[in-house]
Design an enzyme around this catalytic site. Structure first.
Site, PDB file in Angstrom:
ATOM      1  N   THR A   1     -23.383  25.595 -53.973  1.00  9.38           N
ATOM      2  CA  THR A   1     -22.028  25.245 -54.790  1.00  9.38           C
ATOM      3  C   THR A   1     -22.225  26.391 -55.860  1.00  9.38           C
ATOM      4  OG1 THR A   1     -22.870  23.075 -54.744  1.00  9.38           O
ATOM      5  CG2 THR A   1     -21.835  23.570 -56.830  1.00  9.38           C
TER       6      THR A   1
ATOM      7  N   GLN B   1     -24.523  50.224 -63.240  1.00  9.44           N
ATOM      8  CA  GLN B   1     -24.758  51.010 -64.265  1.00  9.44           C
ATOM      9  C   GLN B   1     -23.238  51.723 -64.564  1.00  9.44           C
ATOM     10  OE1 GLN B   1     -26.825  50.467 -66.531  1.00  9.44           O
ATOM     11  NE2 GLN B   1     -28.488  49.764 -65.242  1.00  9.44           N
TER      12      GLN B   1
ATOM     13  N   THR C   1     -29.003  42.763 -57.201  1.00  5.89           N
ATOM     14  CA  THR C   1     -30.078  42.606 -56.380  1.00  5.89           C
ATOM     15  C   THR C   1     -29.480  41.931 -55.113  1.00  5.89           C
ATOM     16  OG1 THR C   1     -31.561  42.687 -58.074  1.00  5.89           O
ATOM     17  CG2 THR C   1     -32.590  42.226 -55.913  1.00  5.89           C
TER      18      THR C   1
ATOM     19  N   CYS D   1     -37.183  46.734 -64.048  1.00  9.98           N
ATOM     20  CA  CYS D   1     -38.016  46.017 -63.188  1.00  9.98           C
ATOM     21  C   CYS D   1     -39.362  46.617 -63.142  1.00  9.98           C
ATOM     22  CB  CYS D   1     -37.522  45.871 -61.941  1.00  9.98           C
ATOM     23  SG  CYS D   1     -35.692  45.791 -61.961  1.00  9.98           S
TER      24      CYS D   1
ATOM     25  N   ASN E   1     -29.593  54.475 -63.002  1.00 10.42           N
ATOM     26  CA  ASN E   1     -29.922  53.541 -64.278  1.00 10.42           C
ATOM     27  C   ASN E   1     -30.963  54.288 -65.222  1.00 10.42           C
ATOM     28  OD1 ASN E   1     -31.554  52.924 -61.502  1.00 10.42           O
ATOM     29  ND2 ASN E   1     -32.569  51.963 -63.048  1.00 10.42           N
TER      30      ASN E   1
ATOM     31  N   HIS F   1     -24.785  40.771 -66.344  1.00  8.72           N
ATOM     32  CA  HIS F   1     -25.494  40.714 -67.413  1.00  8.72           C
ATOM     33  C   HIS F   1     -25.695  42.186 -68.051  1.00  8.72           C
ATOM     34  CE1 HIS F   1     -29.551  42.615 -65.871  1.00  8.72           C
ATOM     35  NE2 HIS F   1     -28.927  42.074 -65.005  1.00  8.72           N
TER      36      HIS F   1
HETATM   37  C1  LIG Z   1     -28.836  50.504 -60.707  1.00  7.62           C
HETATM   38  C2  LIG Z   1     -29.135  49.271 -60.666  1.00  7.62           C
HETATM   39  N1  LIG Z   1     -29.101  48.320 -59.561  1.00  7.62           N
HETATM   40  C3  LIG Z   1     -29.554  47.077 -59.336  1.00  7.62           C
HETATM   41  C4  LIG Z   1     -29.980  46.512 -60.665  1.00  7.62           C
HETATM   42  C5  LIG Z   1     -30.489  45.135 -60.391  1.00  7.62           C
HETATM   43  O1  LIG Z   1     -29.699  44.196 -61.084  1.00  7.62           O
HETATM   44  P1  LIG Z   1     -30.291  42.640 -61.000  1.00  7.62           P
HETATM   45  O2  LIG Z   1     -31.555  42.667 -61.717  1.00  7.62           O
HETATM   46  O3  LIG Z   1     -29.012  42.167 -62.125  1.00  7.62           O
HETATM   47  O4  LIG Z   1     -29.940  42.178 -59.678  1.00  7.62           O
HETATM   48  C6  LIG Z   1     -30.171  47.189 -61.789  1.00  7.62           C
HETATM   49  C7  LIG Z   1     -30.965  46.596 -62.812  1.00  7.62           C
HETATM   50  O5  LIG Z   1     -31.786  46.943 -63.643  1.00  7.62           O
HETATM   51  C8  LIG Z   1     -29.758  48.468 -61.999  1.00  7.62           C
HETATM   52  O6  LIG Z   1     -29.901  49.108 -63.136  1.00  7.62           O
END
Ligand SMILES: Cc1ncc(COP(=O)(O)O)c(C=O)c1O
Length: 383
Positions: free
Chosen positions: A242, A181, A74, A329, A153, A203
């Site tokens: 940092t 992804q 993000t 999300c 995703n 992650h």
């Molecule tokens: C395609 C895609 N972009 C961006 C994100 C955002 O990742 P993060 O929540 O690790 O910032 C995700 C997370 O679901 C994602 O699947």
């Protein structure tokens, strides 16, 4: 079925114990701030950060000074979108993207729209594939960037990045890709593909949460961005503050493992996905894949449960199976999936979608157990 079955690896993954092991010394013994230049202890931290940067650069076949560490996909996406738009606004204010993008792209684009930028959305077909002729024609003199996610995703659909890269390269337009992804699932070489900026998170590949990468091309082409955070001048002056040394070390360790173990991991995930689909399709009628297997990555199964709402299914499975009705999300949202709507599916269908995403940590037994439970719930809800 007593054990919770997790089938939502596109949302997040547990941290690999080998990654945790690599991170631990940088929380305890080698805790010094990599920016402290006055004593040797800090050199351990700095060396670890630069080794991690080089390792990720090698995997992507780019230069180490083109890799920036952030707090997640993000942040990487917000930083690149806003940073590039601000820097290039004197050239133009026209940006092209797709309605199937993640909210981490769509929302920064909405903020740019409010600042007077024009956002042009390229249409998709009902398999989630972009209209490349539209894209080619939509690029104008004042187009500054195209934003295209490498892999969706929700559906696992892979975009034709080579073709999109070629179109952008010929038009001299910056191509920014959300590869969150795609990393660890397929070959990702941004330079070769014509991608000048690329974002992903640790992650999703069995690395720690709160870590992200932004690749920004520094030569041929040299992409300019407005810095994100002003402070101590870290990250080449683009993102002060940092550094999260354990997180950076962990991200690189996870990235290396995702790279070297990719084929075995995908093979196991695919076996589990196919097993679940087989049992589910044999015991029900009315459930179908949203896109054919050939269009999506092998660990993802996006299914339409015709005649029921995904929210009903999710609540029935709440303590039994971890799946999703959309991106992590927006899980739990009552809105239909914006990705399915962007592919031209009806609202009814967009309400009936469930995403299953597997990994090498799944096994065949739990896939069969999950399929039986899912089939039972669907058959009784359909009545
Ligand atoms: C395609 C895609 N972009 C961006 C994100 C955002 O990742 P993060 O929540 O690790 O910032 C995700 C997370 O679901 C994602 O699947």
């Amino acid at each position: 079925m007593d054990r919770f079955i997790y089938l939502d690896y596109n949302a997040t993954t547990p941290t690999d114990p080998r990654v945790v092991e690599a991170m631990l010394p940088y929380m305890t013994n080698w805790f010094a701030n990599p920016s402290s230049k006055n004593y040797g202890l800090a050199a351990h931290s700095l060396t670890a950060v630069e080794k991690a940067r080089q390792s990720i650069a090698n995997g992507l076949q780019v230069d180490a000074n083109e890799i920036l560490f952030t707090s997640g996909a993000t942040e990487s996406l917000n930083f690149a979108i806003q940073g590039i738009a601000s820097k290039y606004q004197s050239k133009g204010r026209h940006i092209i993207s797709f309605k199937s993008e993640h909210r981490a792209v769509l929302e920064p684009l909405e903020t740019l729209q409010r600042r007077g930028f024009e956002i042009d959305f390229c249409p998709l077909d009902n398999l989630g594939q972009p209209d490349l002729q539209y894209l080619e024609k939509a690029i104008r003199k004042d187009t500054i960037m195209v934003l295209a996610m490498w892999v969706n995703n929700e559906t696992g659909v892979v975009f034709p990045m080579e073709e999109i890269g070629q179109i952008c390269r010929e038009a001299g337009v910056i191509l920014l890709s959300d590869a969150t992804q795609a990393i660890g699932k397929m070959e990702i070489y941004p330079k070769k593909t014509g991608v000048s900026a690329l974002a992903f998170a640790g992650h999703k590949i069995f690395g720690p949460k709160g870590t992200g990468i932004l690749y920004l091309s520094r030569k041929a082409p040299r992409i300019q961005v407005e810095p994100l955070l002003y402070g101590g001048g870290q990250e080449f002056g683009f993102r002060g503050g940092t550094l999260n040394v354990p997180g950076i070390v962990g991200t690189a360790a996870a990235f290396d493992l995702a790279f070297s173990e990719r084929n075995e991991r995908l093979k196991q995930a695919e076996l589990c996905r196919k097993t679940l689909e087989k049992v589910l399709f044999e015991s029900t009628s009315g459930i179908e894949r949203t896109v054919p297997e050939s269009m999506a990555l092998p660990h993802v199964s996006h299914l339409l449960f015709t005649g029921v709402r995904s929210a009903q299914l999710l609540s029935a499975w709440y303590n039994k199976i971890g799946v999703s009705s959309g991106s992590a999300c927006s899980s739990g949202d009552l809105d239909p999936s914006h990705v399915l709507l962007s592919m031209g599916l009806s609202r009814e269908k967009a309400f009936a979608g469930i995403r299953l995403s597997f990994s090498h940590l799944n096994n065949v037994e739990e896939s069969i157990a999950a399929a039986s439970l899912m089939a039972g719930t669907y058959n009784s809800l359909k009545k």
